[in-house]
Design a protein around this motif. Structure first.
Motif, PDB file in Angstrom:
ATOM      1  N   HIS A  20       0.830  -1.195   0.000  1.00  0.00           N
ATOM      2  CA  HIS A  20       0.000   0.000   0.000  1.00  0.00           C
ATOM      3  C   HIS A  20       0.865   1.244   0.000  1.00  0.00           C
ATOM      4  O   HIS A  20       1.854   1.333   0.722  1.00  0.00           O
ATOM      5  CB  HIS A  20      -0.921   0.012   1.216  1.00  0.00           C
ATOM      6  N   LYS A  21       0.475   2.211  -0.798  1.00  0.00           N
ATOM      7  CA  LYS A  21       1.228   3.452  -0.914  1.00  0.00           C
ATOM      8  C   LYS A  21       1.252   4.203   0.415  1.00  0.00           C
ATOM      9  O   LYS A  21       2.273   4.782   0.791  1.00  0.00           O
ATOM     10  CB  LYS A  21       0.601   4.318  -2.003  1.00  0.00           C
ATOM     11  N   CYS A  22       0.155   4.170   1.154  1.00  0.00           N
ATOM     12  CA  CYS A  22       0.089   4.915   2.411  1.00  0.00           C
ATOM     13  C   CYS A  22       1.104   4.376   3.425  1.00  0.00           C
ATOM     14  O   CYS A  22       1.698   5.139   4.188  1.00  0.00           O
ATOM     15  CB  CYS A  22      -1.323   4.872   2.985  1.00  0.00           C
ATOM     16  N   ASP A  23       1.345   3.060   3.408  1.00  0.00           N
ATOM     17  CA  ASP A  23       2.345   2.489   4.313  1.00  0.00           C
ATOM     18  C   ASP A  23       3.740   2.976   3.948  1.00  0.00           C
ATOM     19  O   ASP A  23       4.551   3.304   4.826  1.00  0.00           O
ATOM     20  CB  ASP A  23       2.310   0.963   4.258  1.00  0.00           C
ATOM     21  N   ARG A  24       4.024   3.029   2.658  1.00  0.00           N
ATOM     22  CA  ARG A  24       5.330   3.463   2.183  1.00  0.00           C
ATOM     23  C   ARG A  24       5.562   4.943   2.525  1.00  0.00           C
ATOM     24  O   ARG A  24       6.623   5.338   3.001  1.00  0.00           O
ATOM     25  CB  ARG A  24       5.402   3.238   0.677  1.00  0.00           C
ATOM     26  N   ILE A  25       4.519   5.764   2.308  1.00  0.00           N
ATOM     27  CA  ILE A  25       4.643   7.195   2.571  1.00  0.00           C
ATOM     28  C   ILE A  25       4.819   7.458   4.061  1.00  0.00           C
ATOM     29  O   ILE A  25       5.643   8.289   4.464  1.00  0.00           O
ATOM     30  CB  ILE A  25       3.422   7.947   2.006  1.00  0.00           C
ATOM     31  N   SER A  26       4.063   6.748   4.891  1.00  0.00           N
ATOM     32  CA  SER A  26       4.180   6.981   6.332  1.00  0.00           C
ATOM     33  C   SER A  26       5.565   6.570   6.836  1.00  0.00           C
ATOM     34  O   SER A  26       6.128   7.238   7.718  1.00  0.00           O
ATOM     35  CB  SER A  26       3.081   6.238   7.096  1.00  0.00           C
ATOM     36  N   ALA A  27       6.153   5.523   6.279  1.00  0.00           N
ATOM     37  CA  ALA A  27       7.503   5.124   6.669  1.00  0.00           C
ATOM     38  C   ALA A  27       8.510   6.202   6.260  1.00  0.00           C
ATOM     39  O   ALA A  27       9.426   6.532   7.027  1.00  0.00           O
ATOM     40  CB  ALA A  27       7.865   3.794   6.029  1.00  0.00           C
ATOM     41  N   GLU A  28       8.329   6.768   5.062  1.00  0.00           N
ATOM     42  CA  GLU A  28       9.219   7.849   4.621  1.00  0.00           C
ATOM     43  C   GLU A  28       9.071   9.071   5.520  1.00  0.00           C
ATOM     44  O   GLU A  28      10.057   9.727   5.860  1.00  0.00           O
ATOM     45  CB  GLU A  28       8.913   8.221   3.173  1.00  0.00           C
ATOM     46  N   LYS A  29       7.832   9.381   5.919  1.00  0.00           N
ATOM     47  CA  LYS A  29       7.598  10.521   6.800  1.00  0.00           C
ATOM     48  C   LYS A  29       8.261  10.311   8.160  1.00  0.00           C
ATOM     49  O   LYS A  29       8.847  11.240   8.730  1.00  0.00           O
ATOM     50  CB  LYS A  29       6.099  10.749   6.996  1.00  0.00           C
ATOM     51  N   ARG A  30       8.168   9.099   8.695  1.00  0.00           N
ATOM     52  CA  ARG A  30       8.797   8.804   9.983  1.00  0.00           C
ATOM     53  C   ARG A  30      10.315   8.971   9.891  1.00  0.00           C
ATOM     54  O   ARG A  30      10.952   9.522  10.791  1.00  0.00           O
ATOM     55  CB  ARG A  30       8.445   7.397  10.441  1.00  0.00           C
ATOM     56  N   ALA A  31      10.897   8.500   8.793  1.00  0.00           N
ATOM     57  CA  ALA A  31      12.346   8.634   8.614  1.00  0.00           C
ATOM     58  C   ALA A  31      12.737  10.106   8.490  1.00  0.00           C
ATOM     59  O   ALA A  31      13.744  10.544   9.075  1.00  0.00           O
ATOM     60  CB  ALA A  31      12.786   7.857   7.380  1.00  0.00           C
TER      61      ALA A  31
END
Length: 126
Positions: free
Chosen positions: A83-94
């Motif tokens: 899911h794109k939202c999972d990928r984006i949230s991981a990038e935001k956390r980093a």
């Protein structure tokens, strides 16, 4: 006498490598494609079935020969799954973790800018 020896050699090679005869027999058919070909606007399947083609390919490869009739392989798929939202949230956390490391310096810069702005306003009043 020489003809008999040559015939015996050909027979021996044919018995030893039965796929060579098939390869020469179906060479034109194999060059047309893997599944078939377009001829005058109509799709024509190969005269050689997929099972026979696969068996012949396997025999040739097991004998250590080259099989040039495979189609060129396309590029590997590099699109991520998930899911794109999972990928984006991981990038935001980093990104947040990186910014938190820079936070003390950012606060000092902010305080300095604010102090400089205040000094300019006081200089303007007096």
């Amino acid at each position: 006498m020489a003809g008999k020896a040559a015939a015996a050699t050909v027979a021996k090679v044919a018995a030893e490598y039965p796929w060579r005869e098939k390869l020469t027999k179906y060479k034109t058919e194999l060059t047309k494609g893997v599944w078939g070909y377009w001829d005058l606007g109509a799709w024509k399947p190969l005269a050689l079935s997929a099972r026979k083609r696969a068996r012949l390919r396997k025999e040739v490869l097991l004998a250590g020969e080259d099989w040039p009739y495979d189609p060129p392989r396309g590029e590997m798929r590099n699109k991520r799954k998930g899911h794109k939202c999972d990928r984006i949230s991981a990038e935001k956390r980093a990104n947040t973790a990186e910014l938190m490391k820079k936070m003390p310096q950012m606060l000092l810069d902010y305080k300095k800018r604010r102090w400089e702005k205040k000094m300019k306003q006081e200089d303007g009043k007096s």
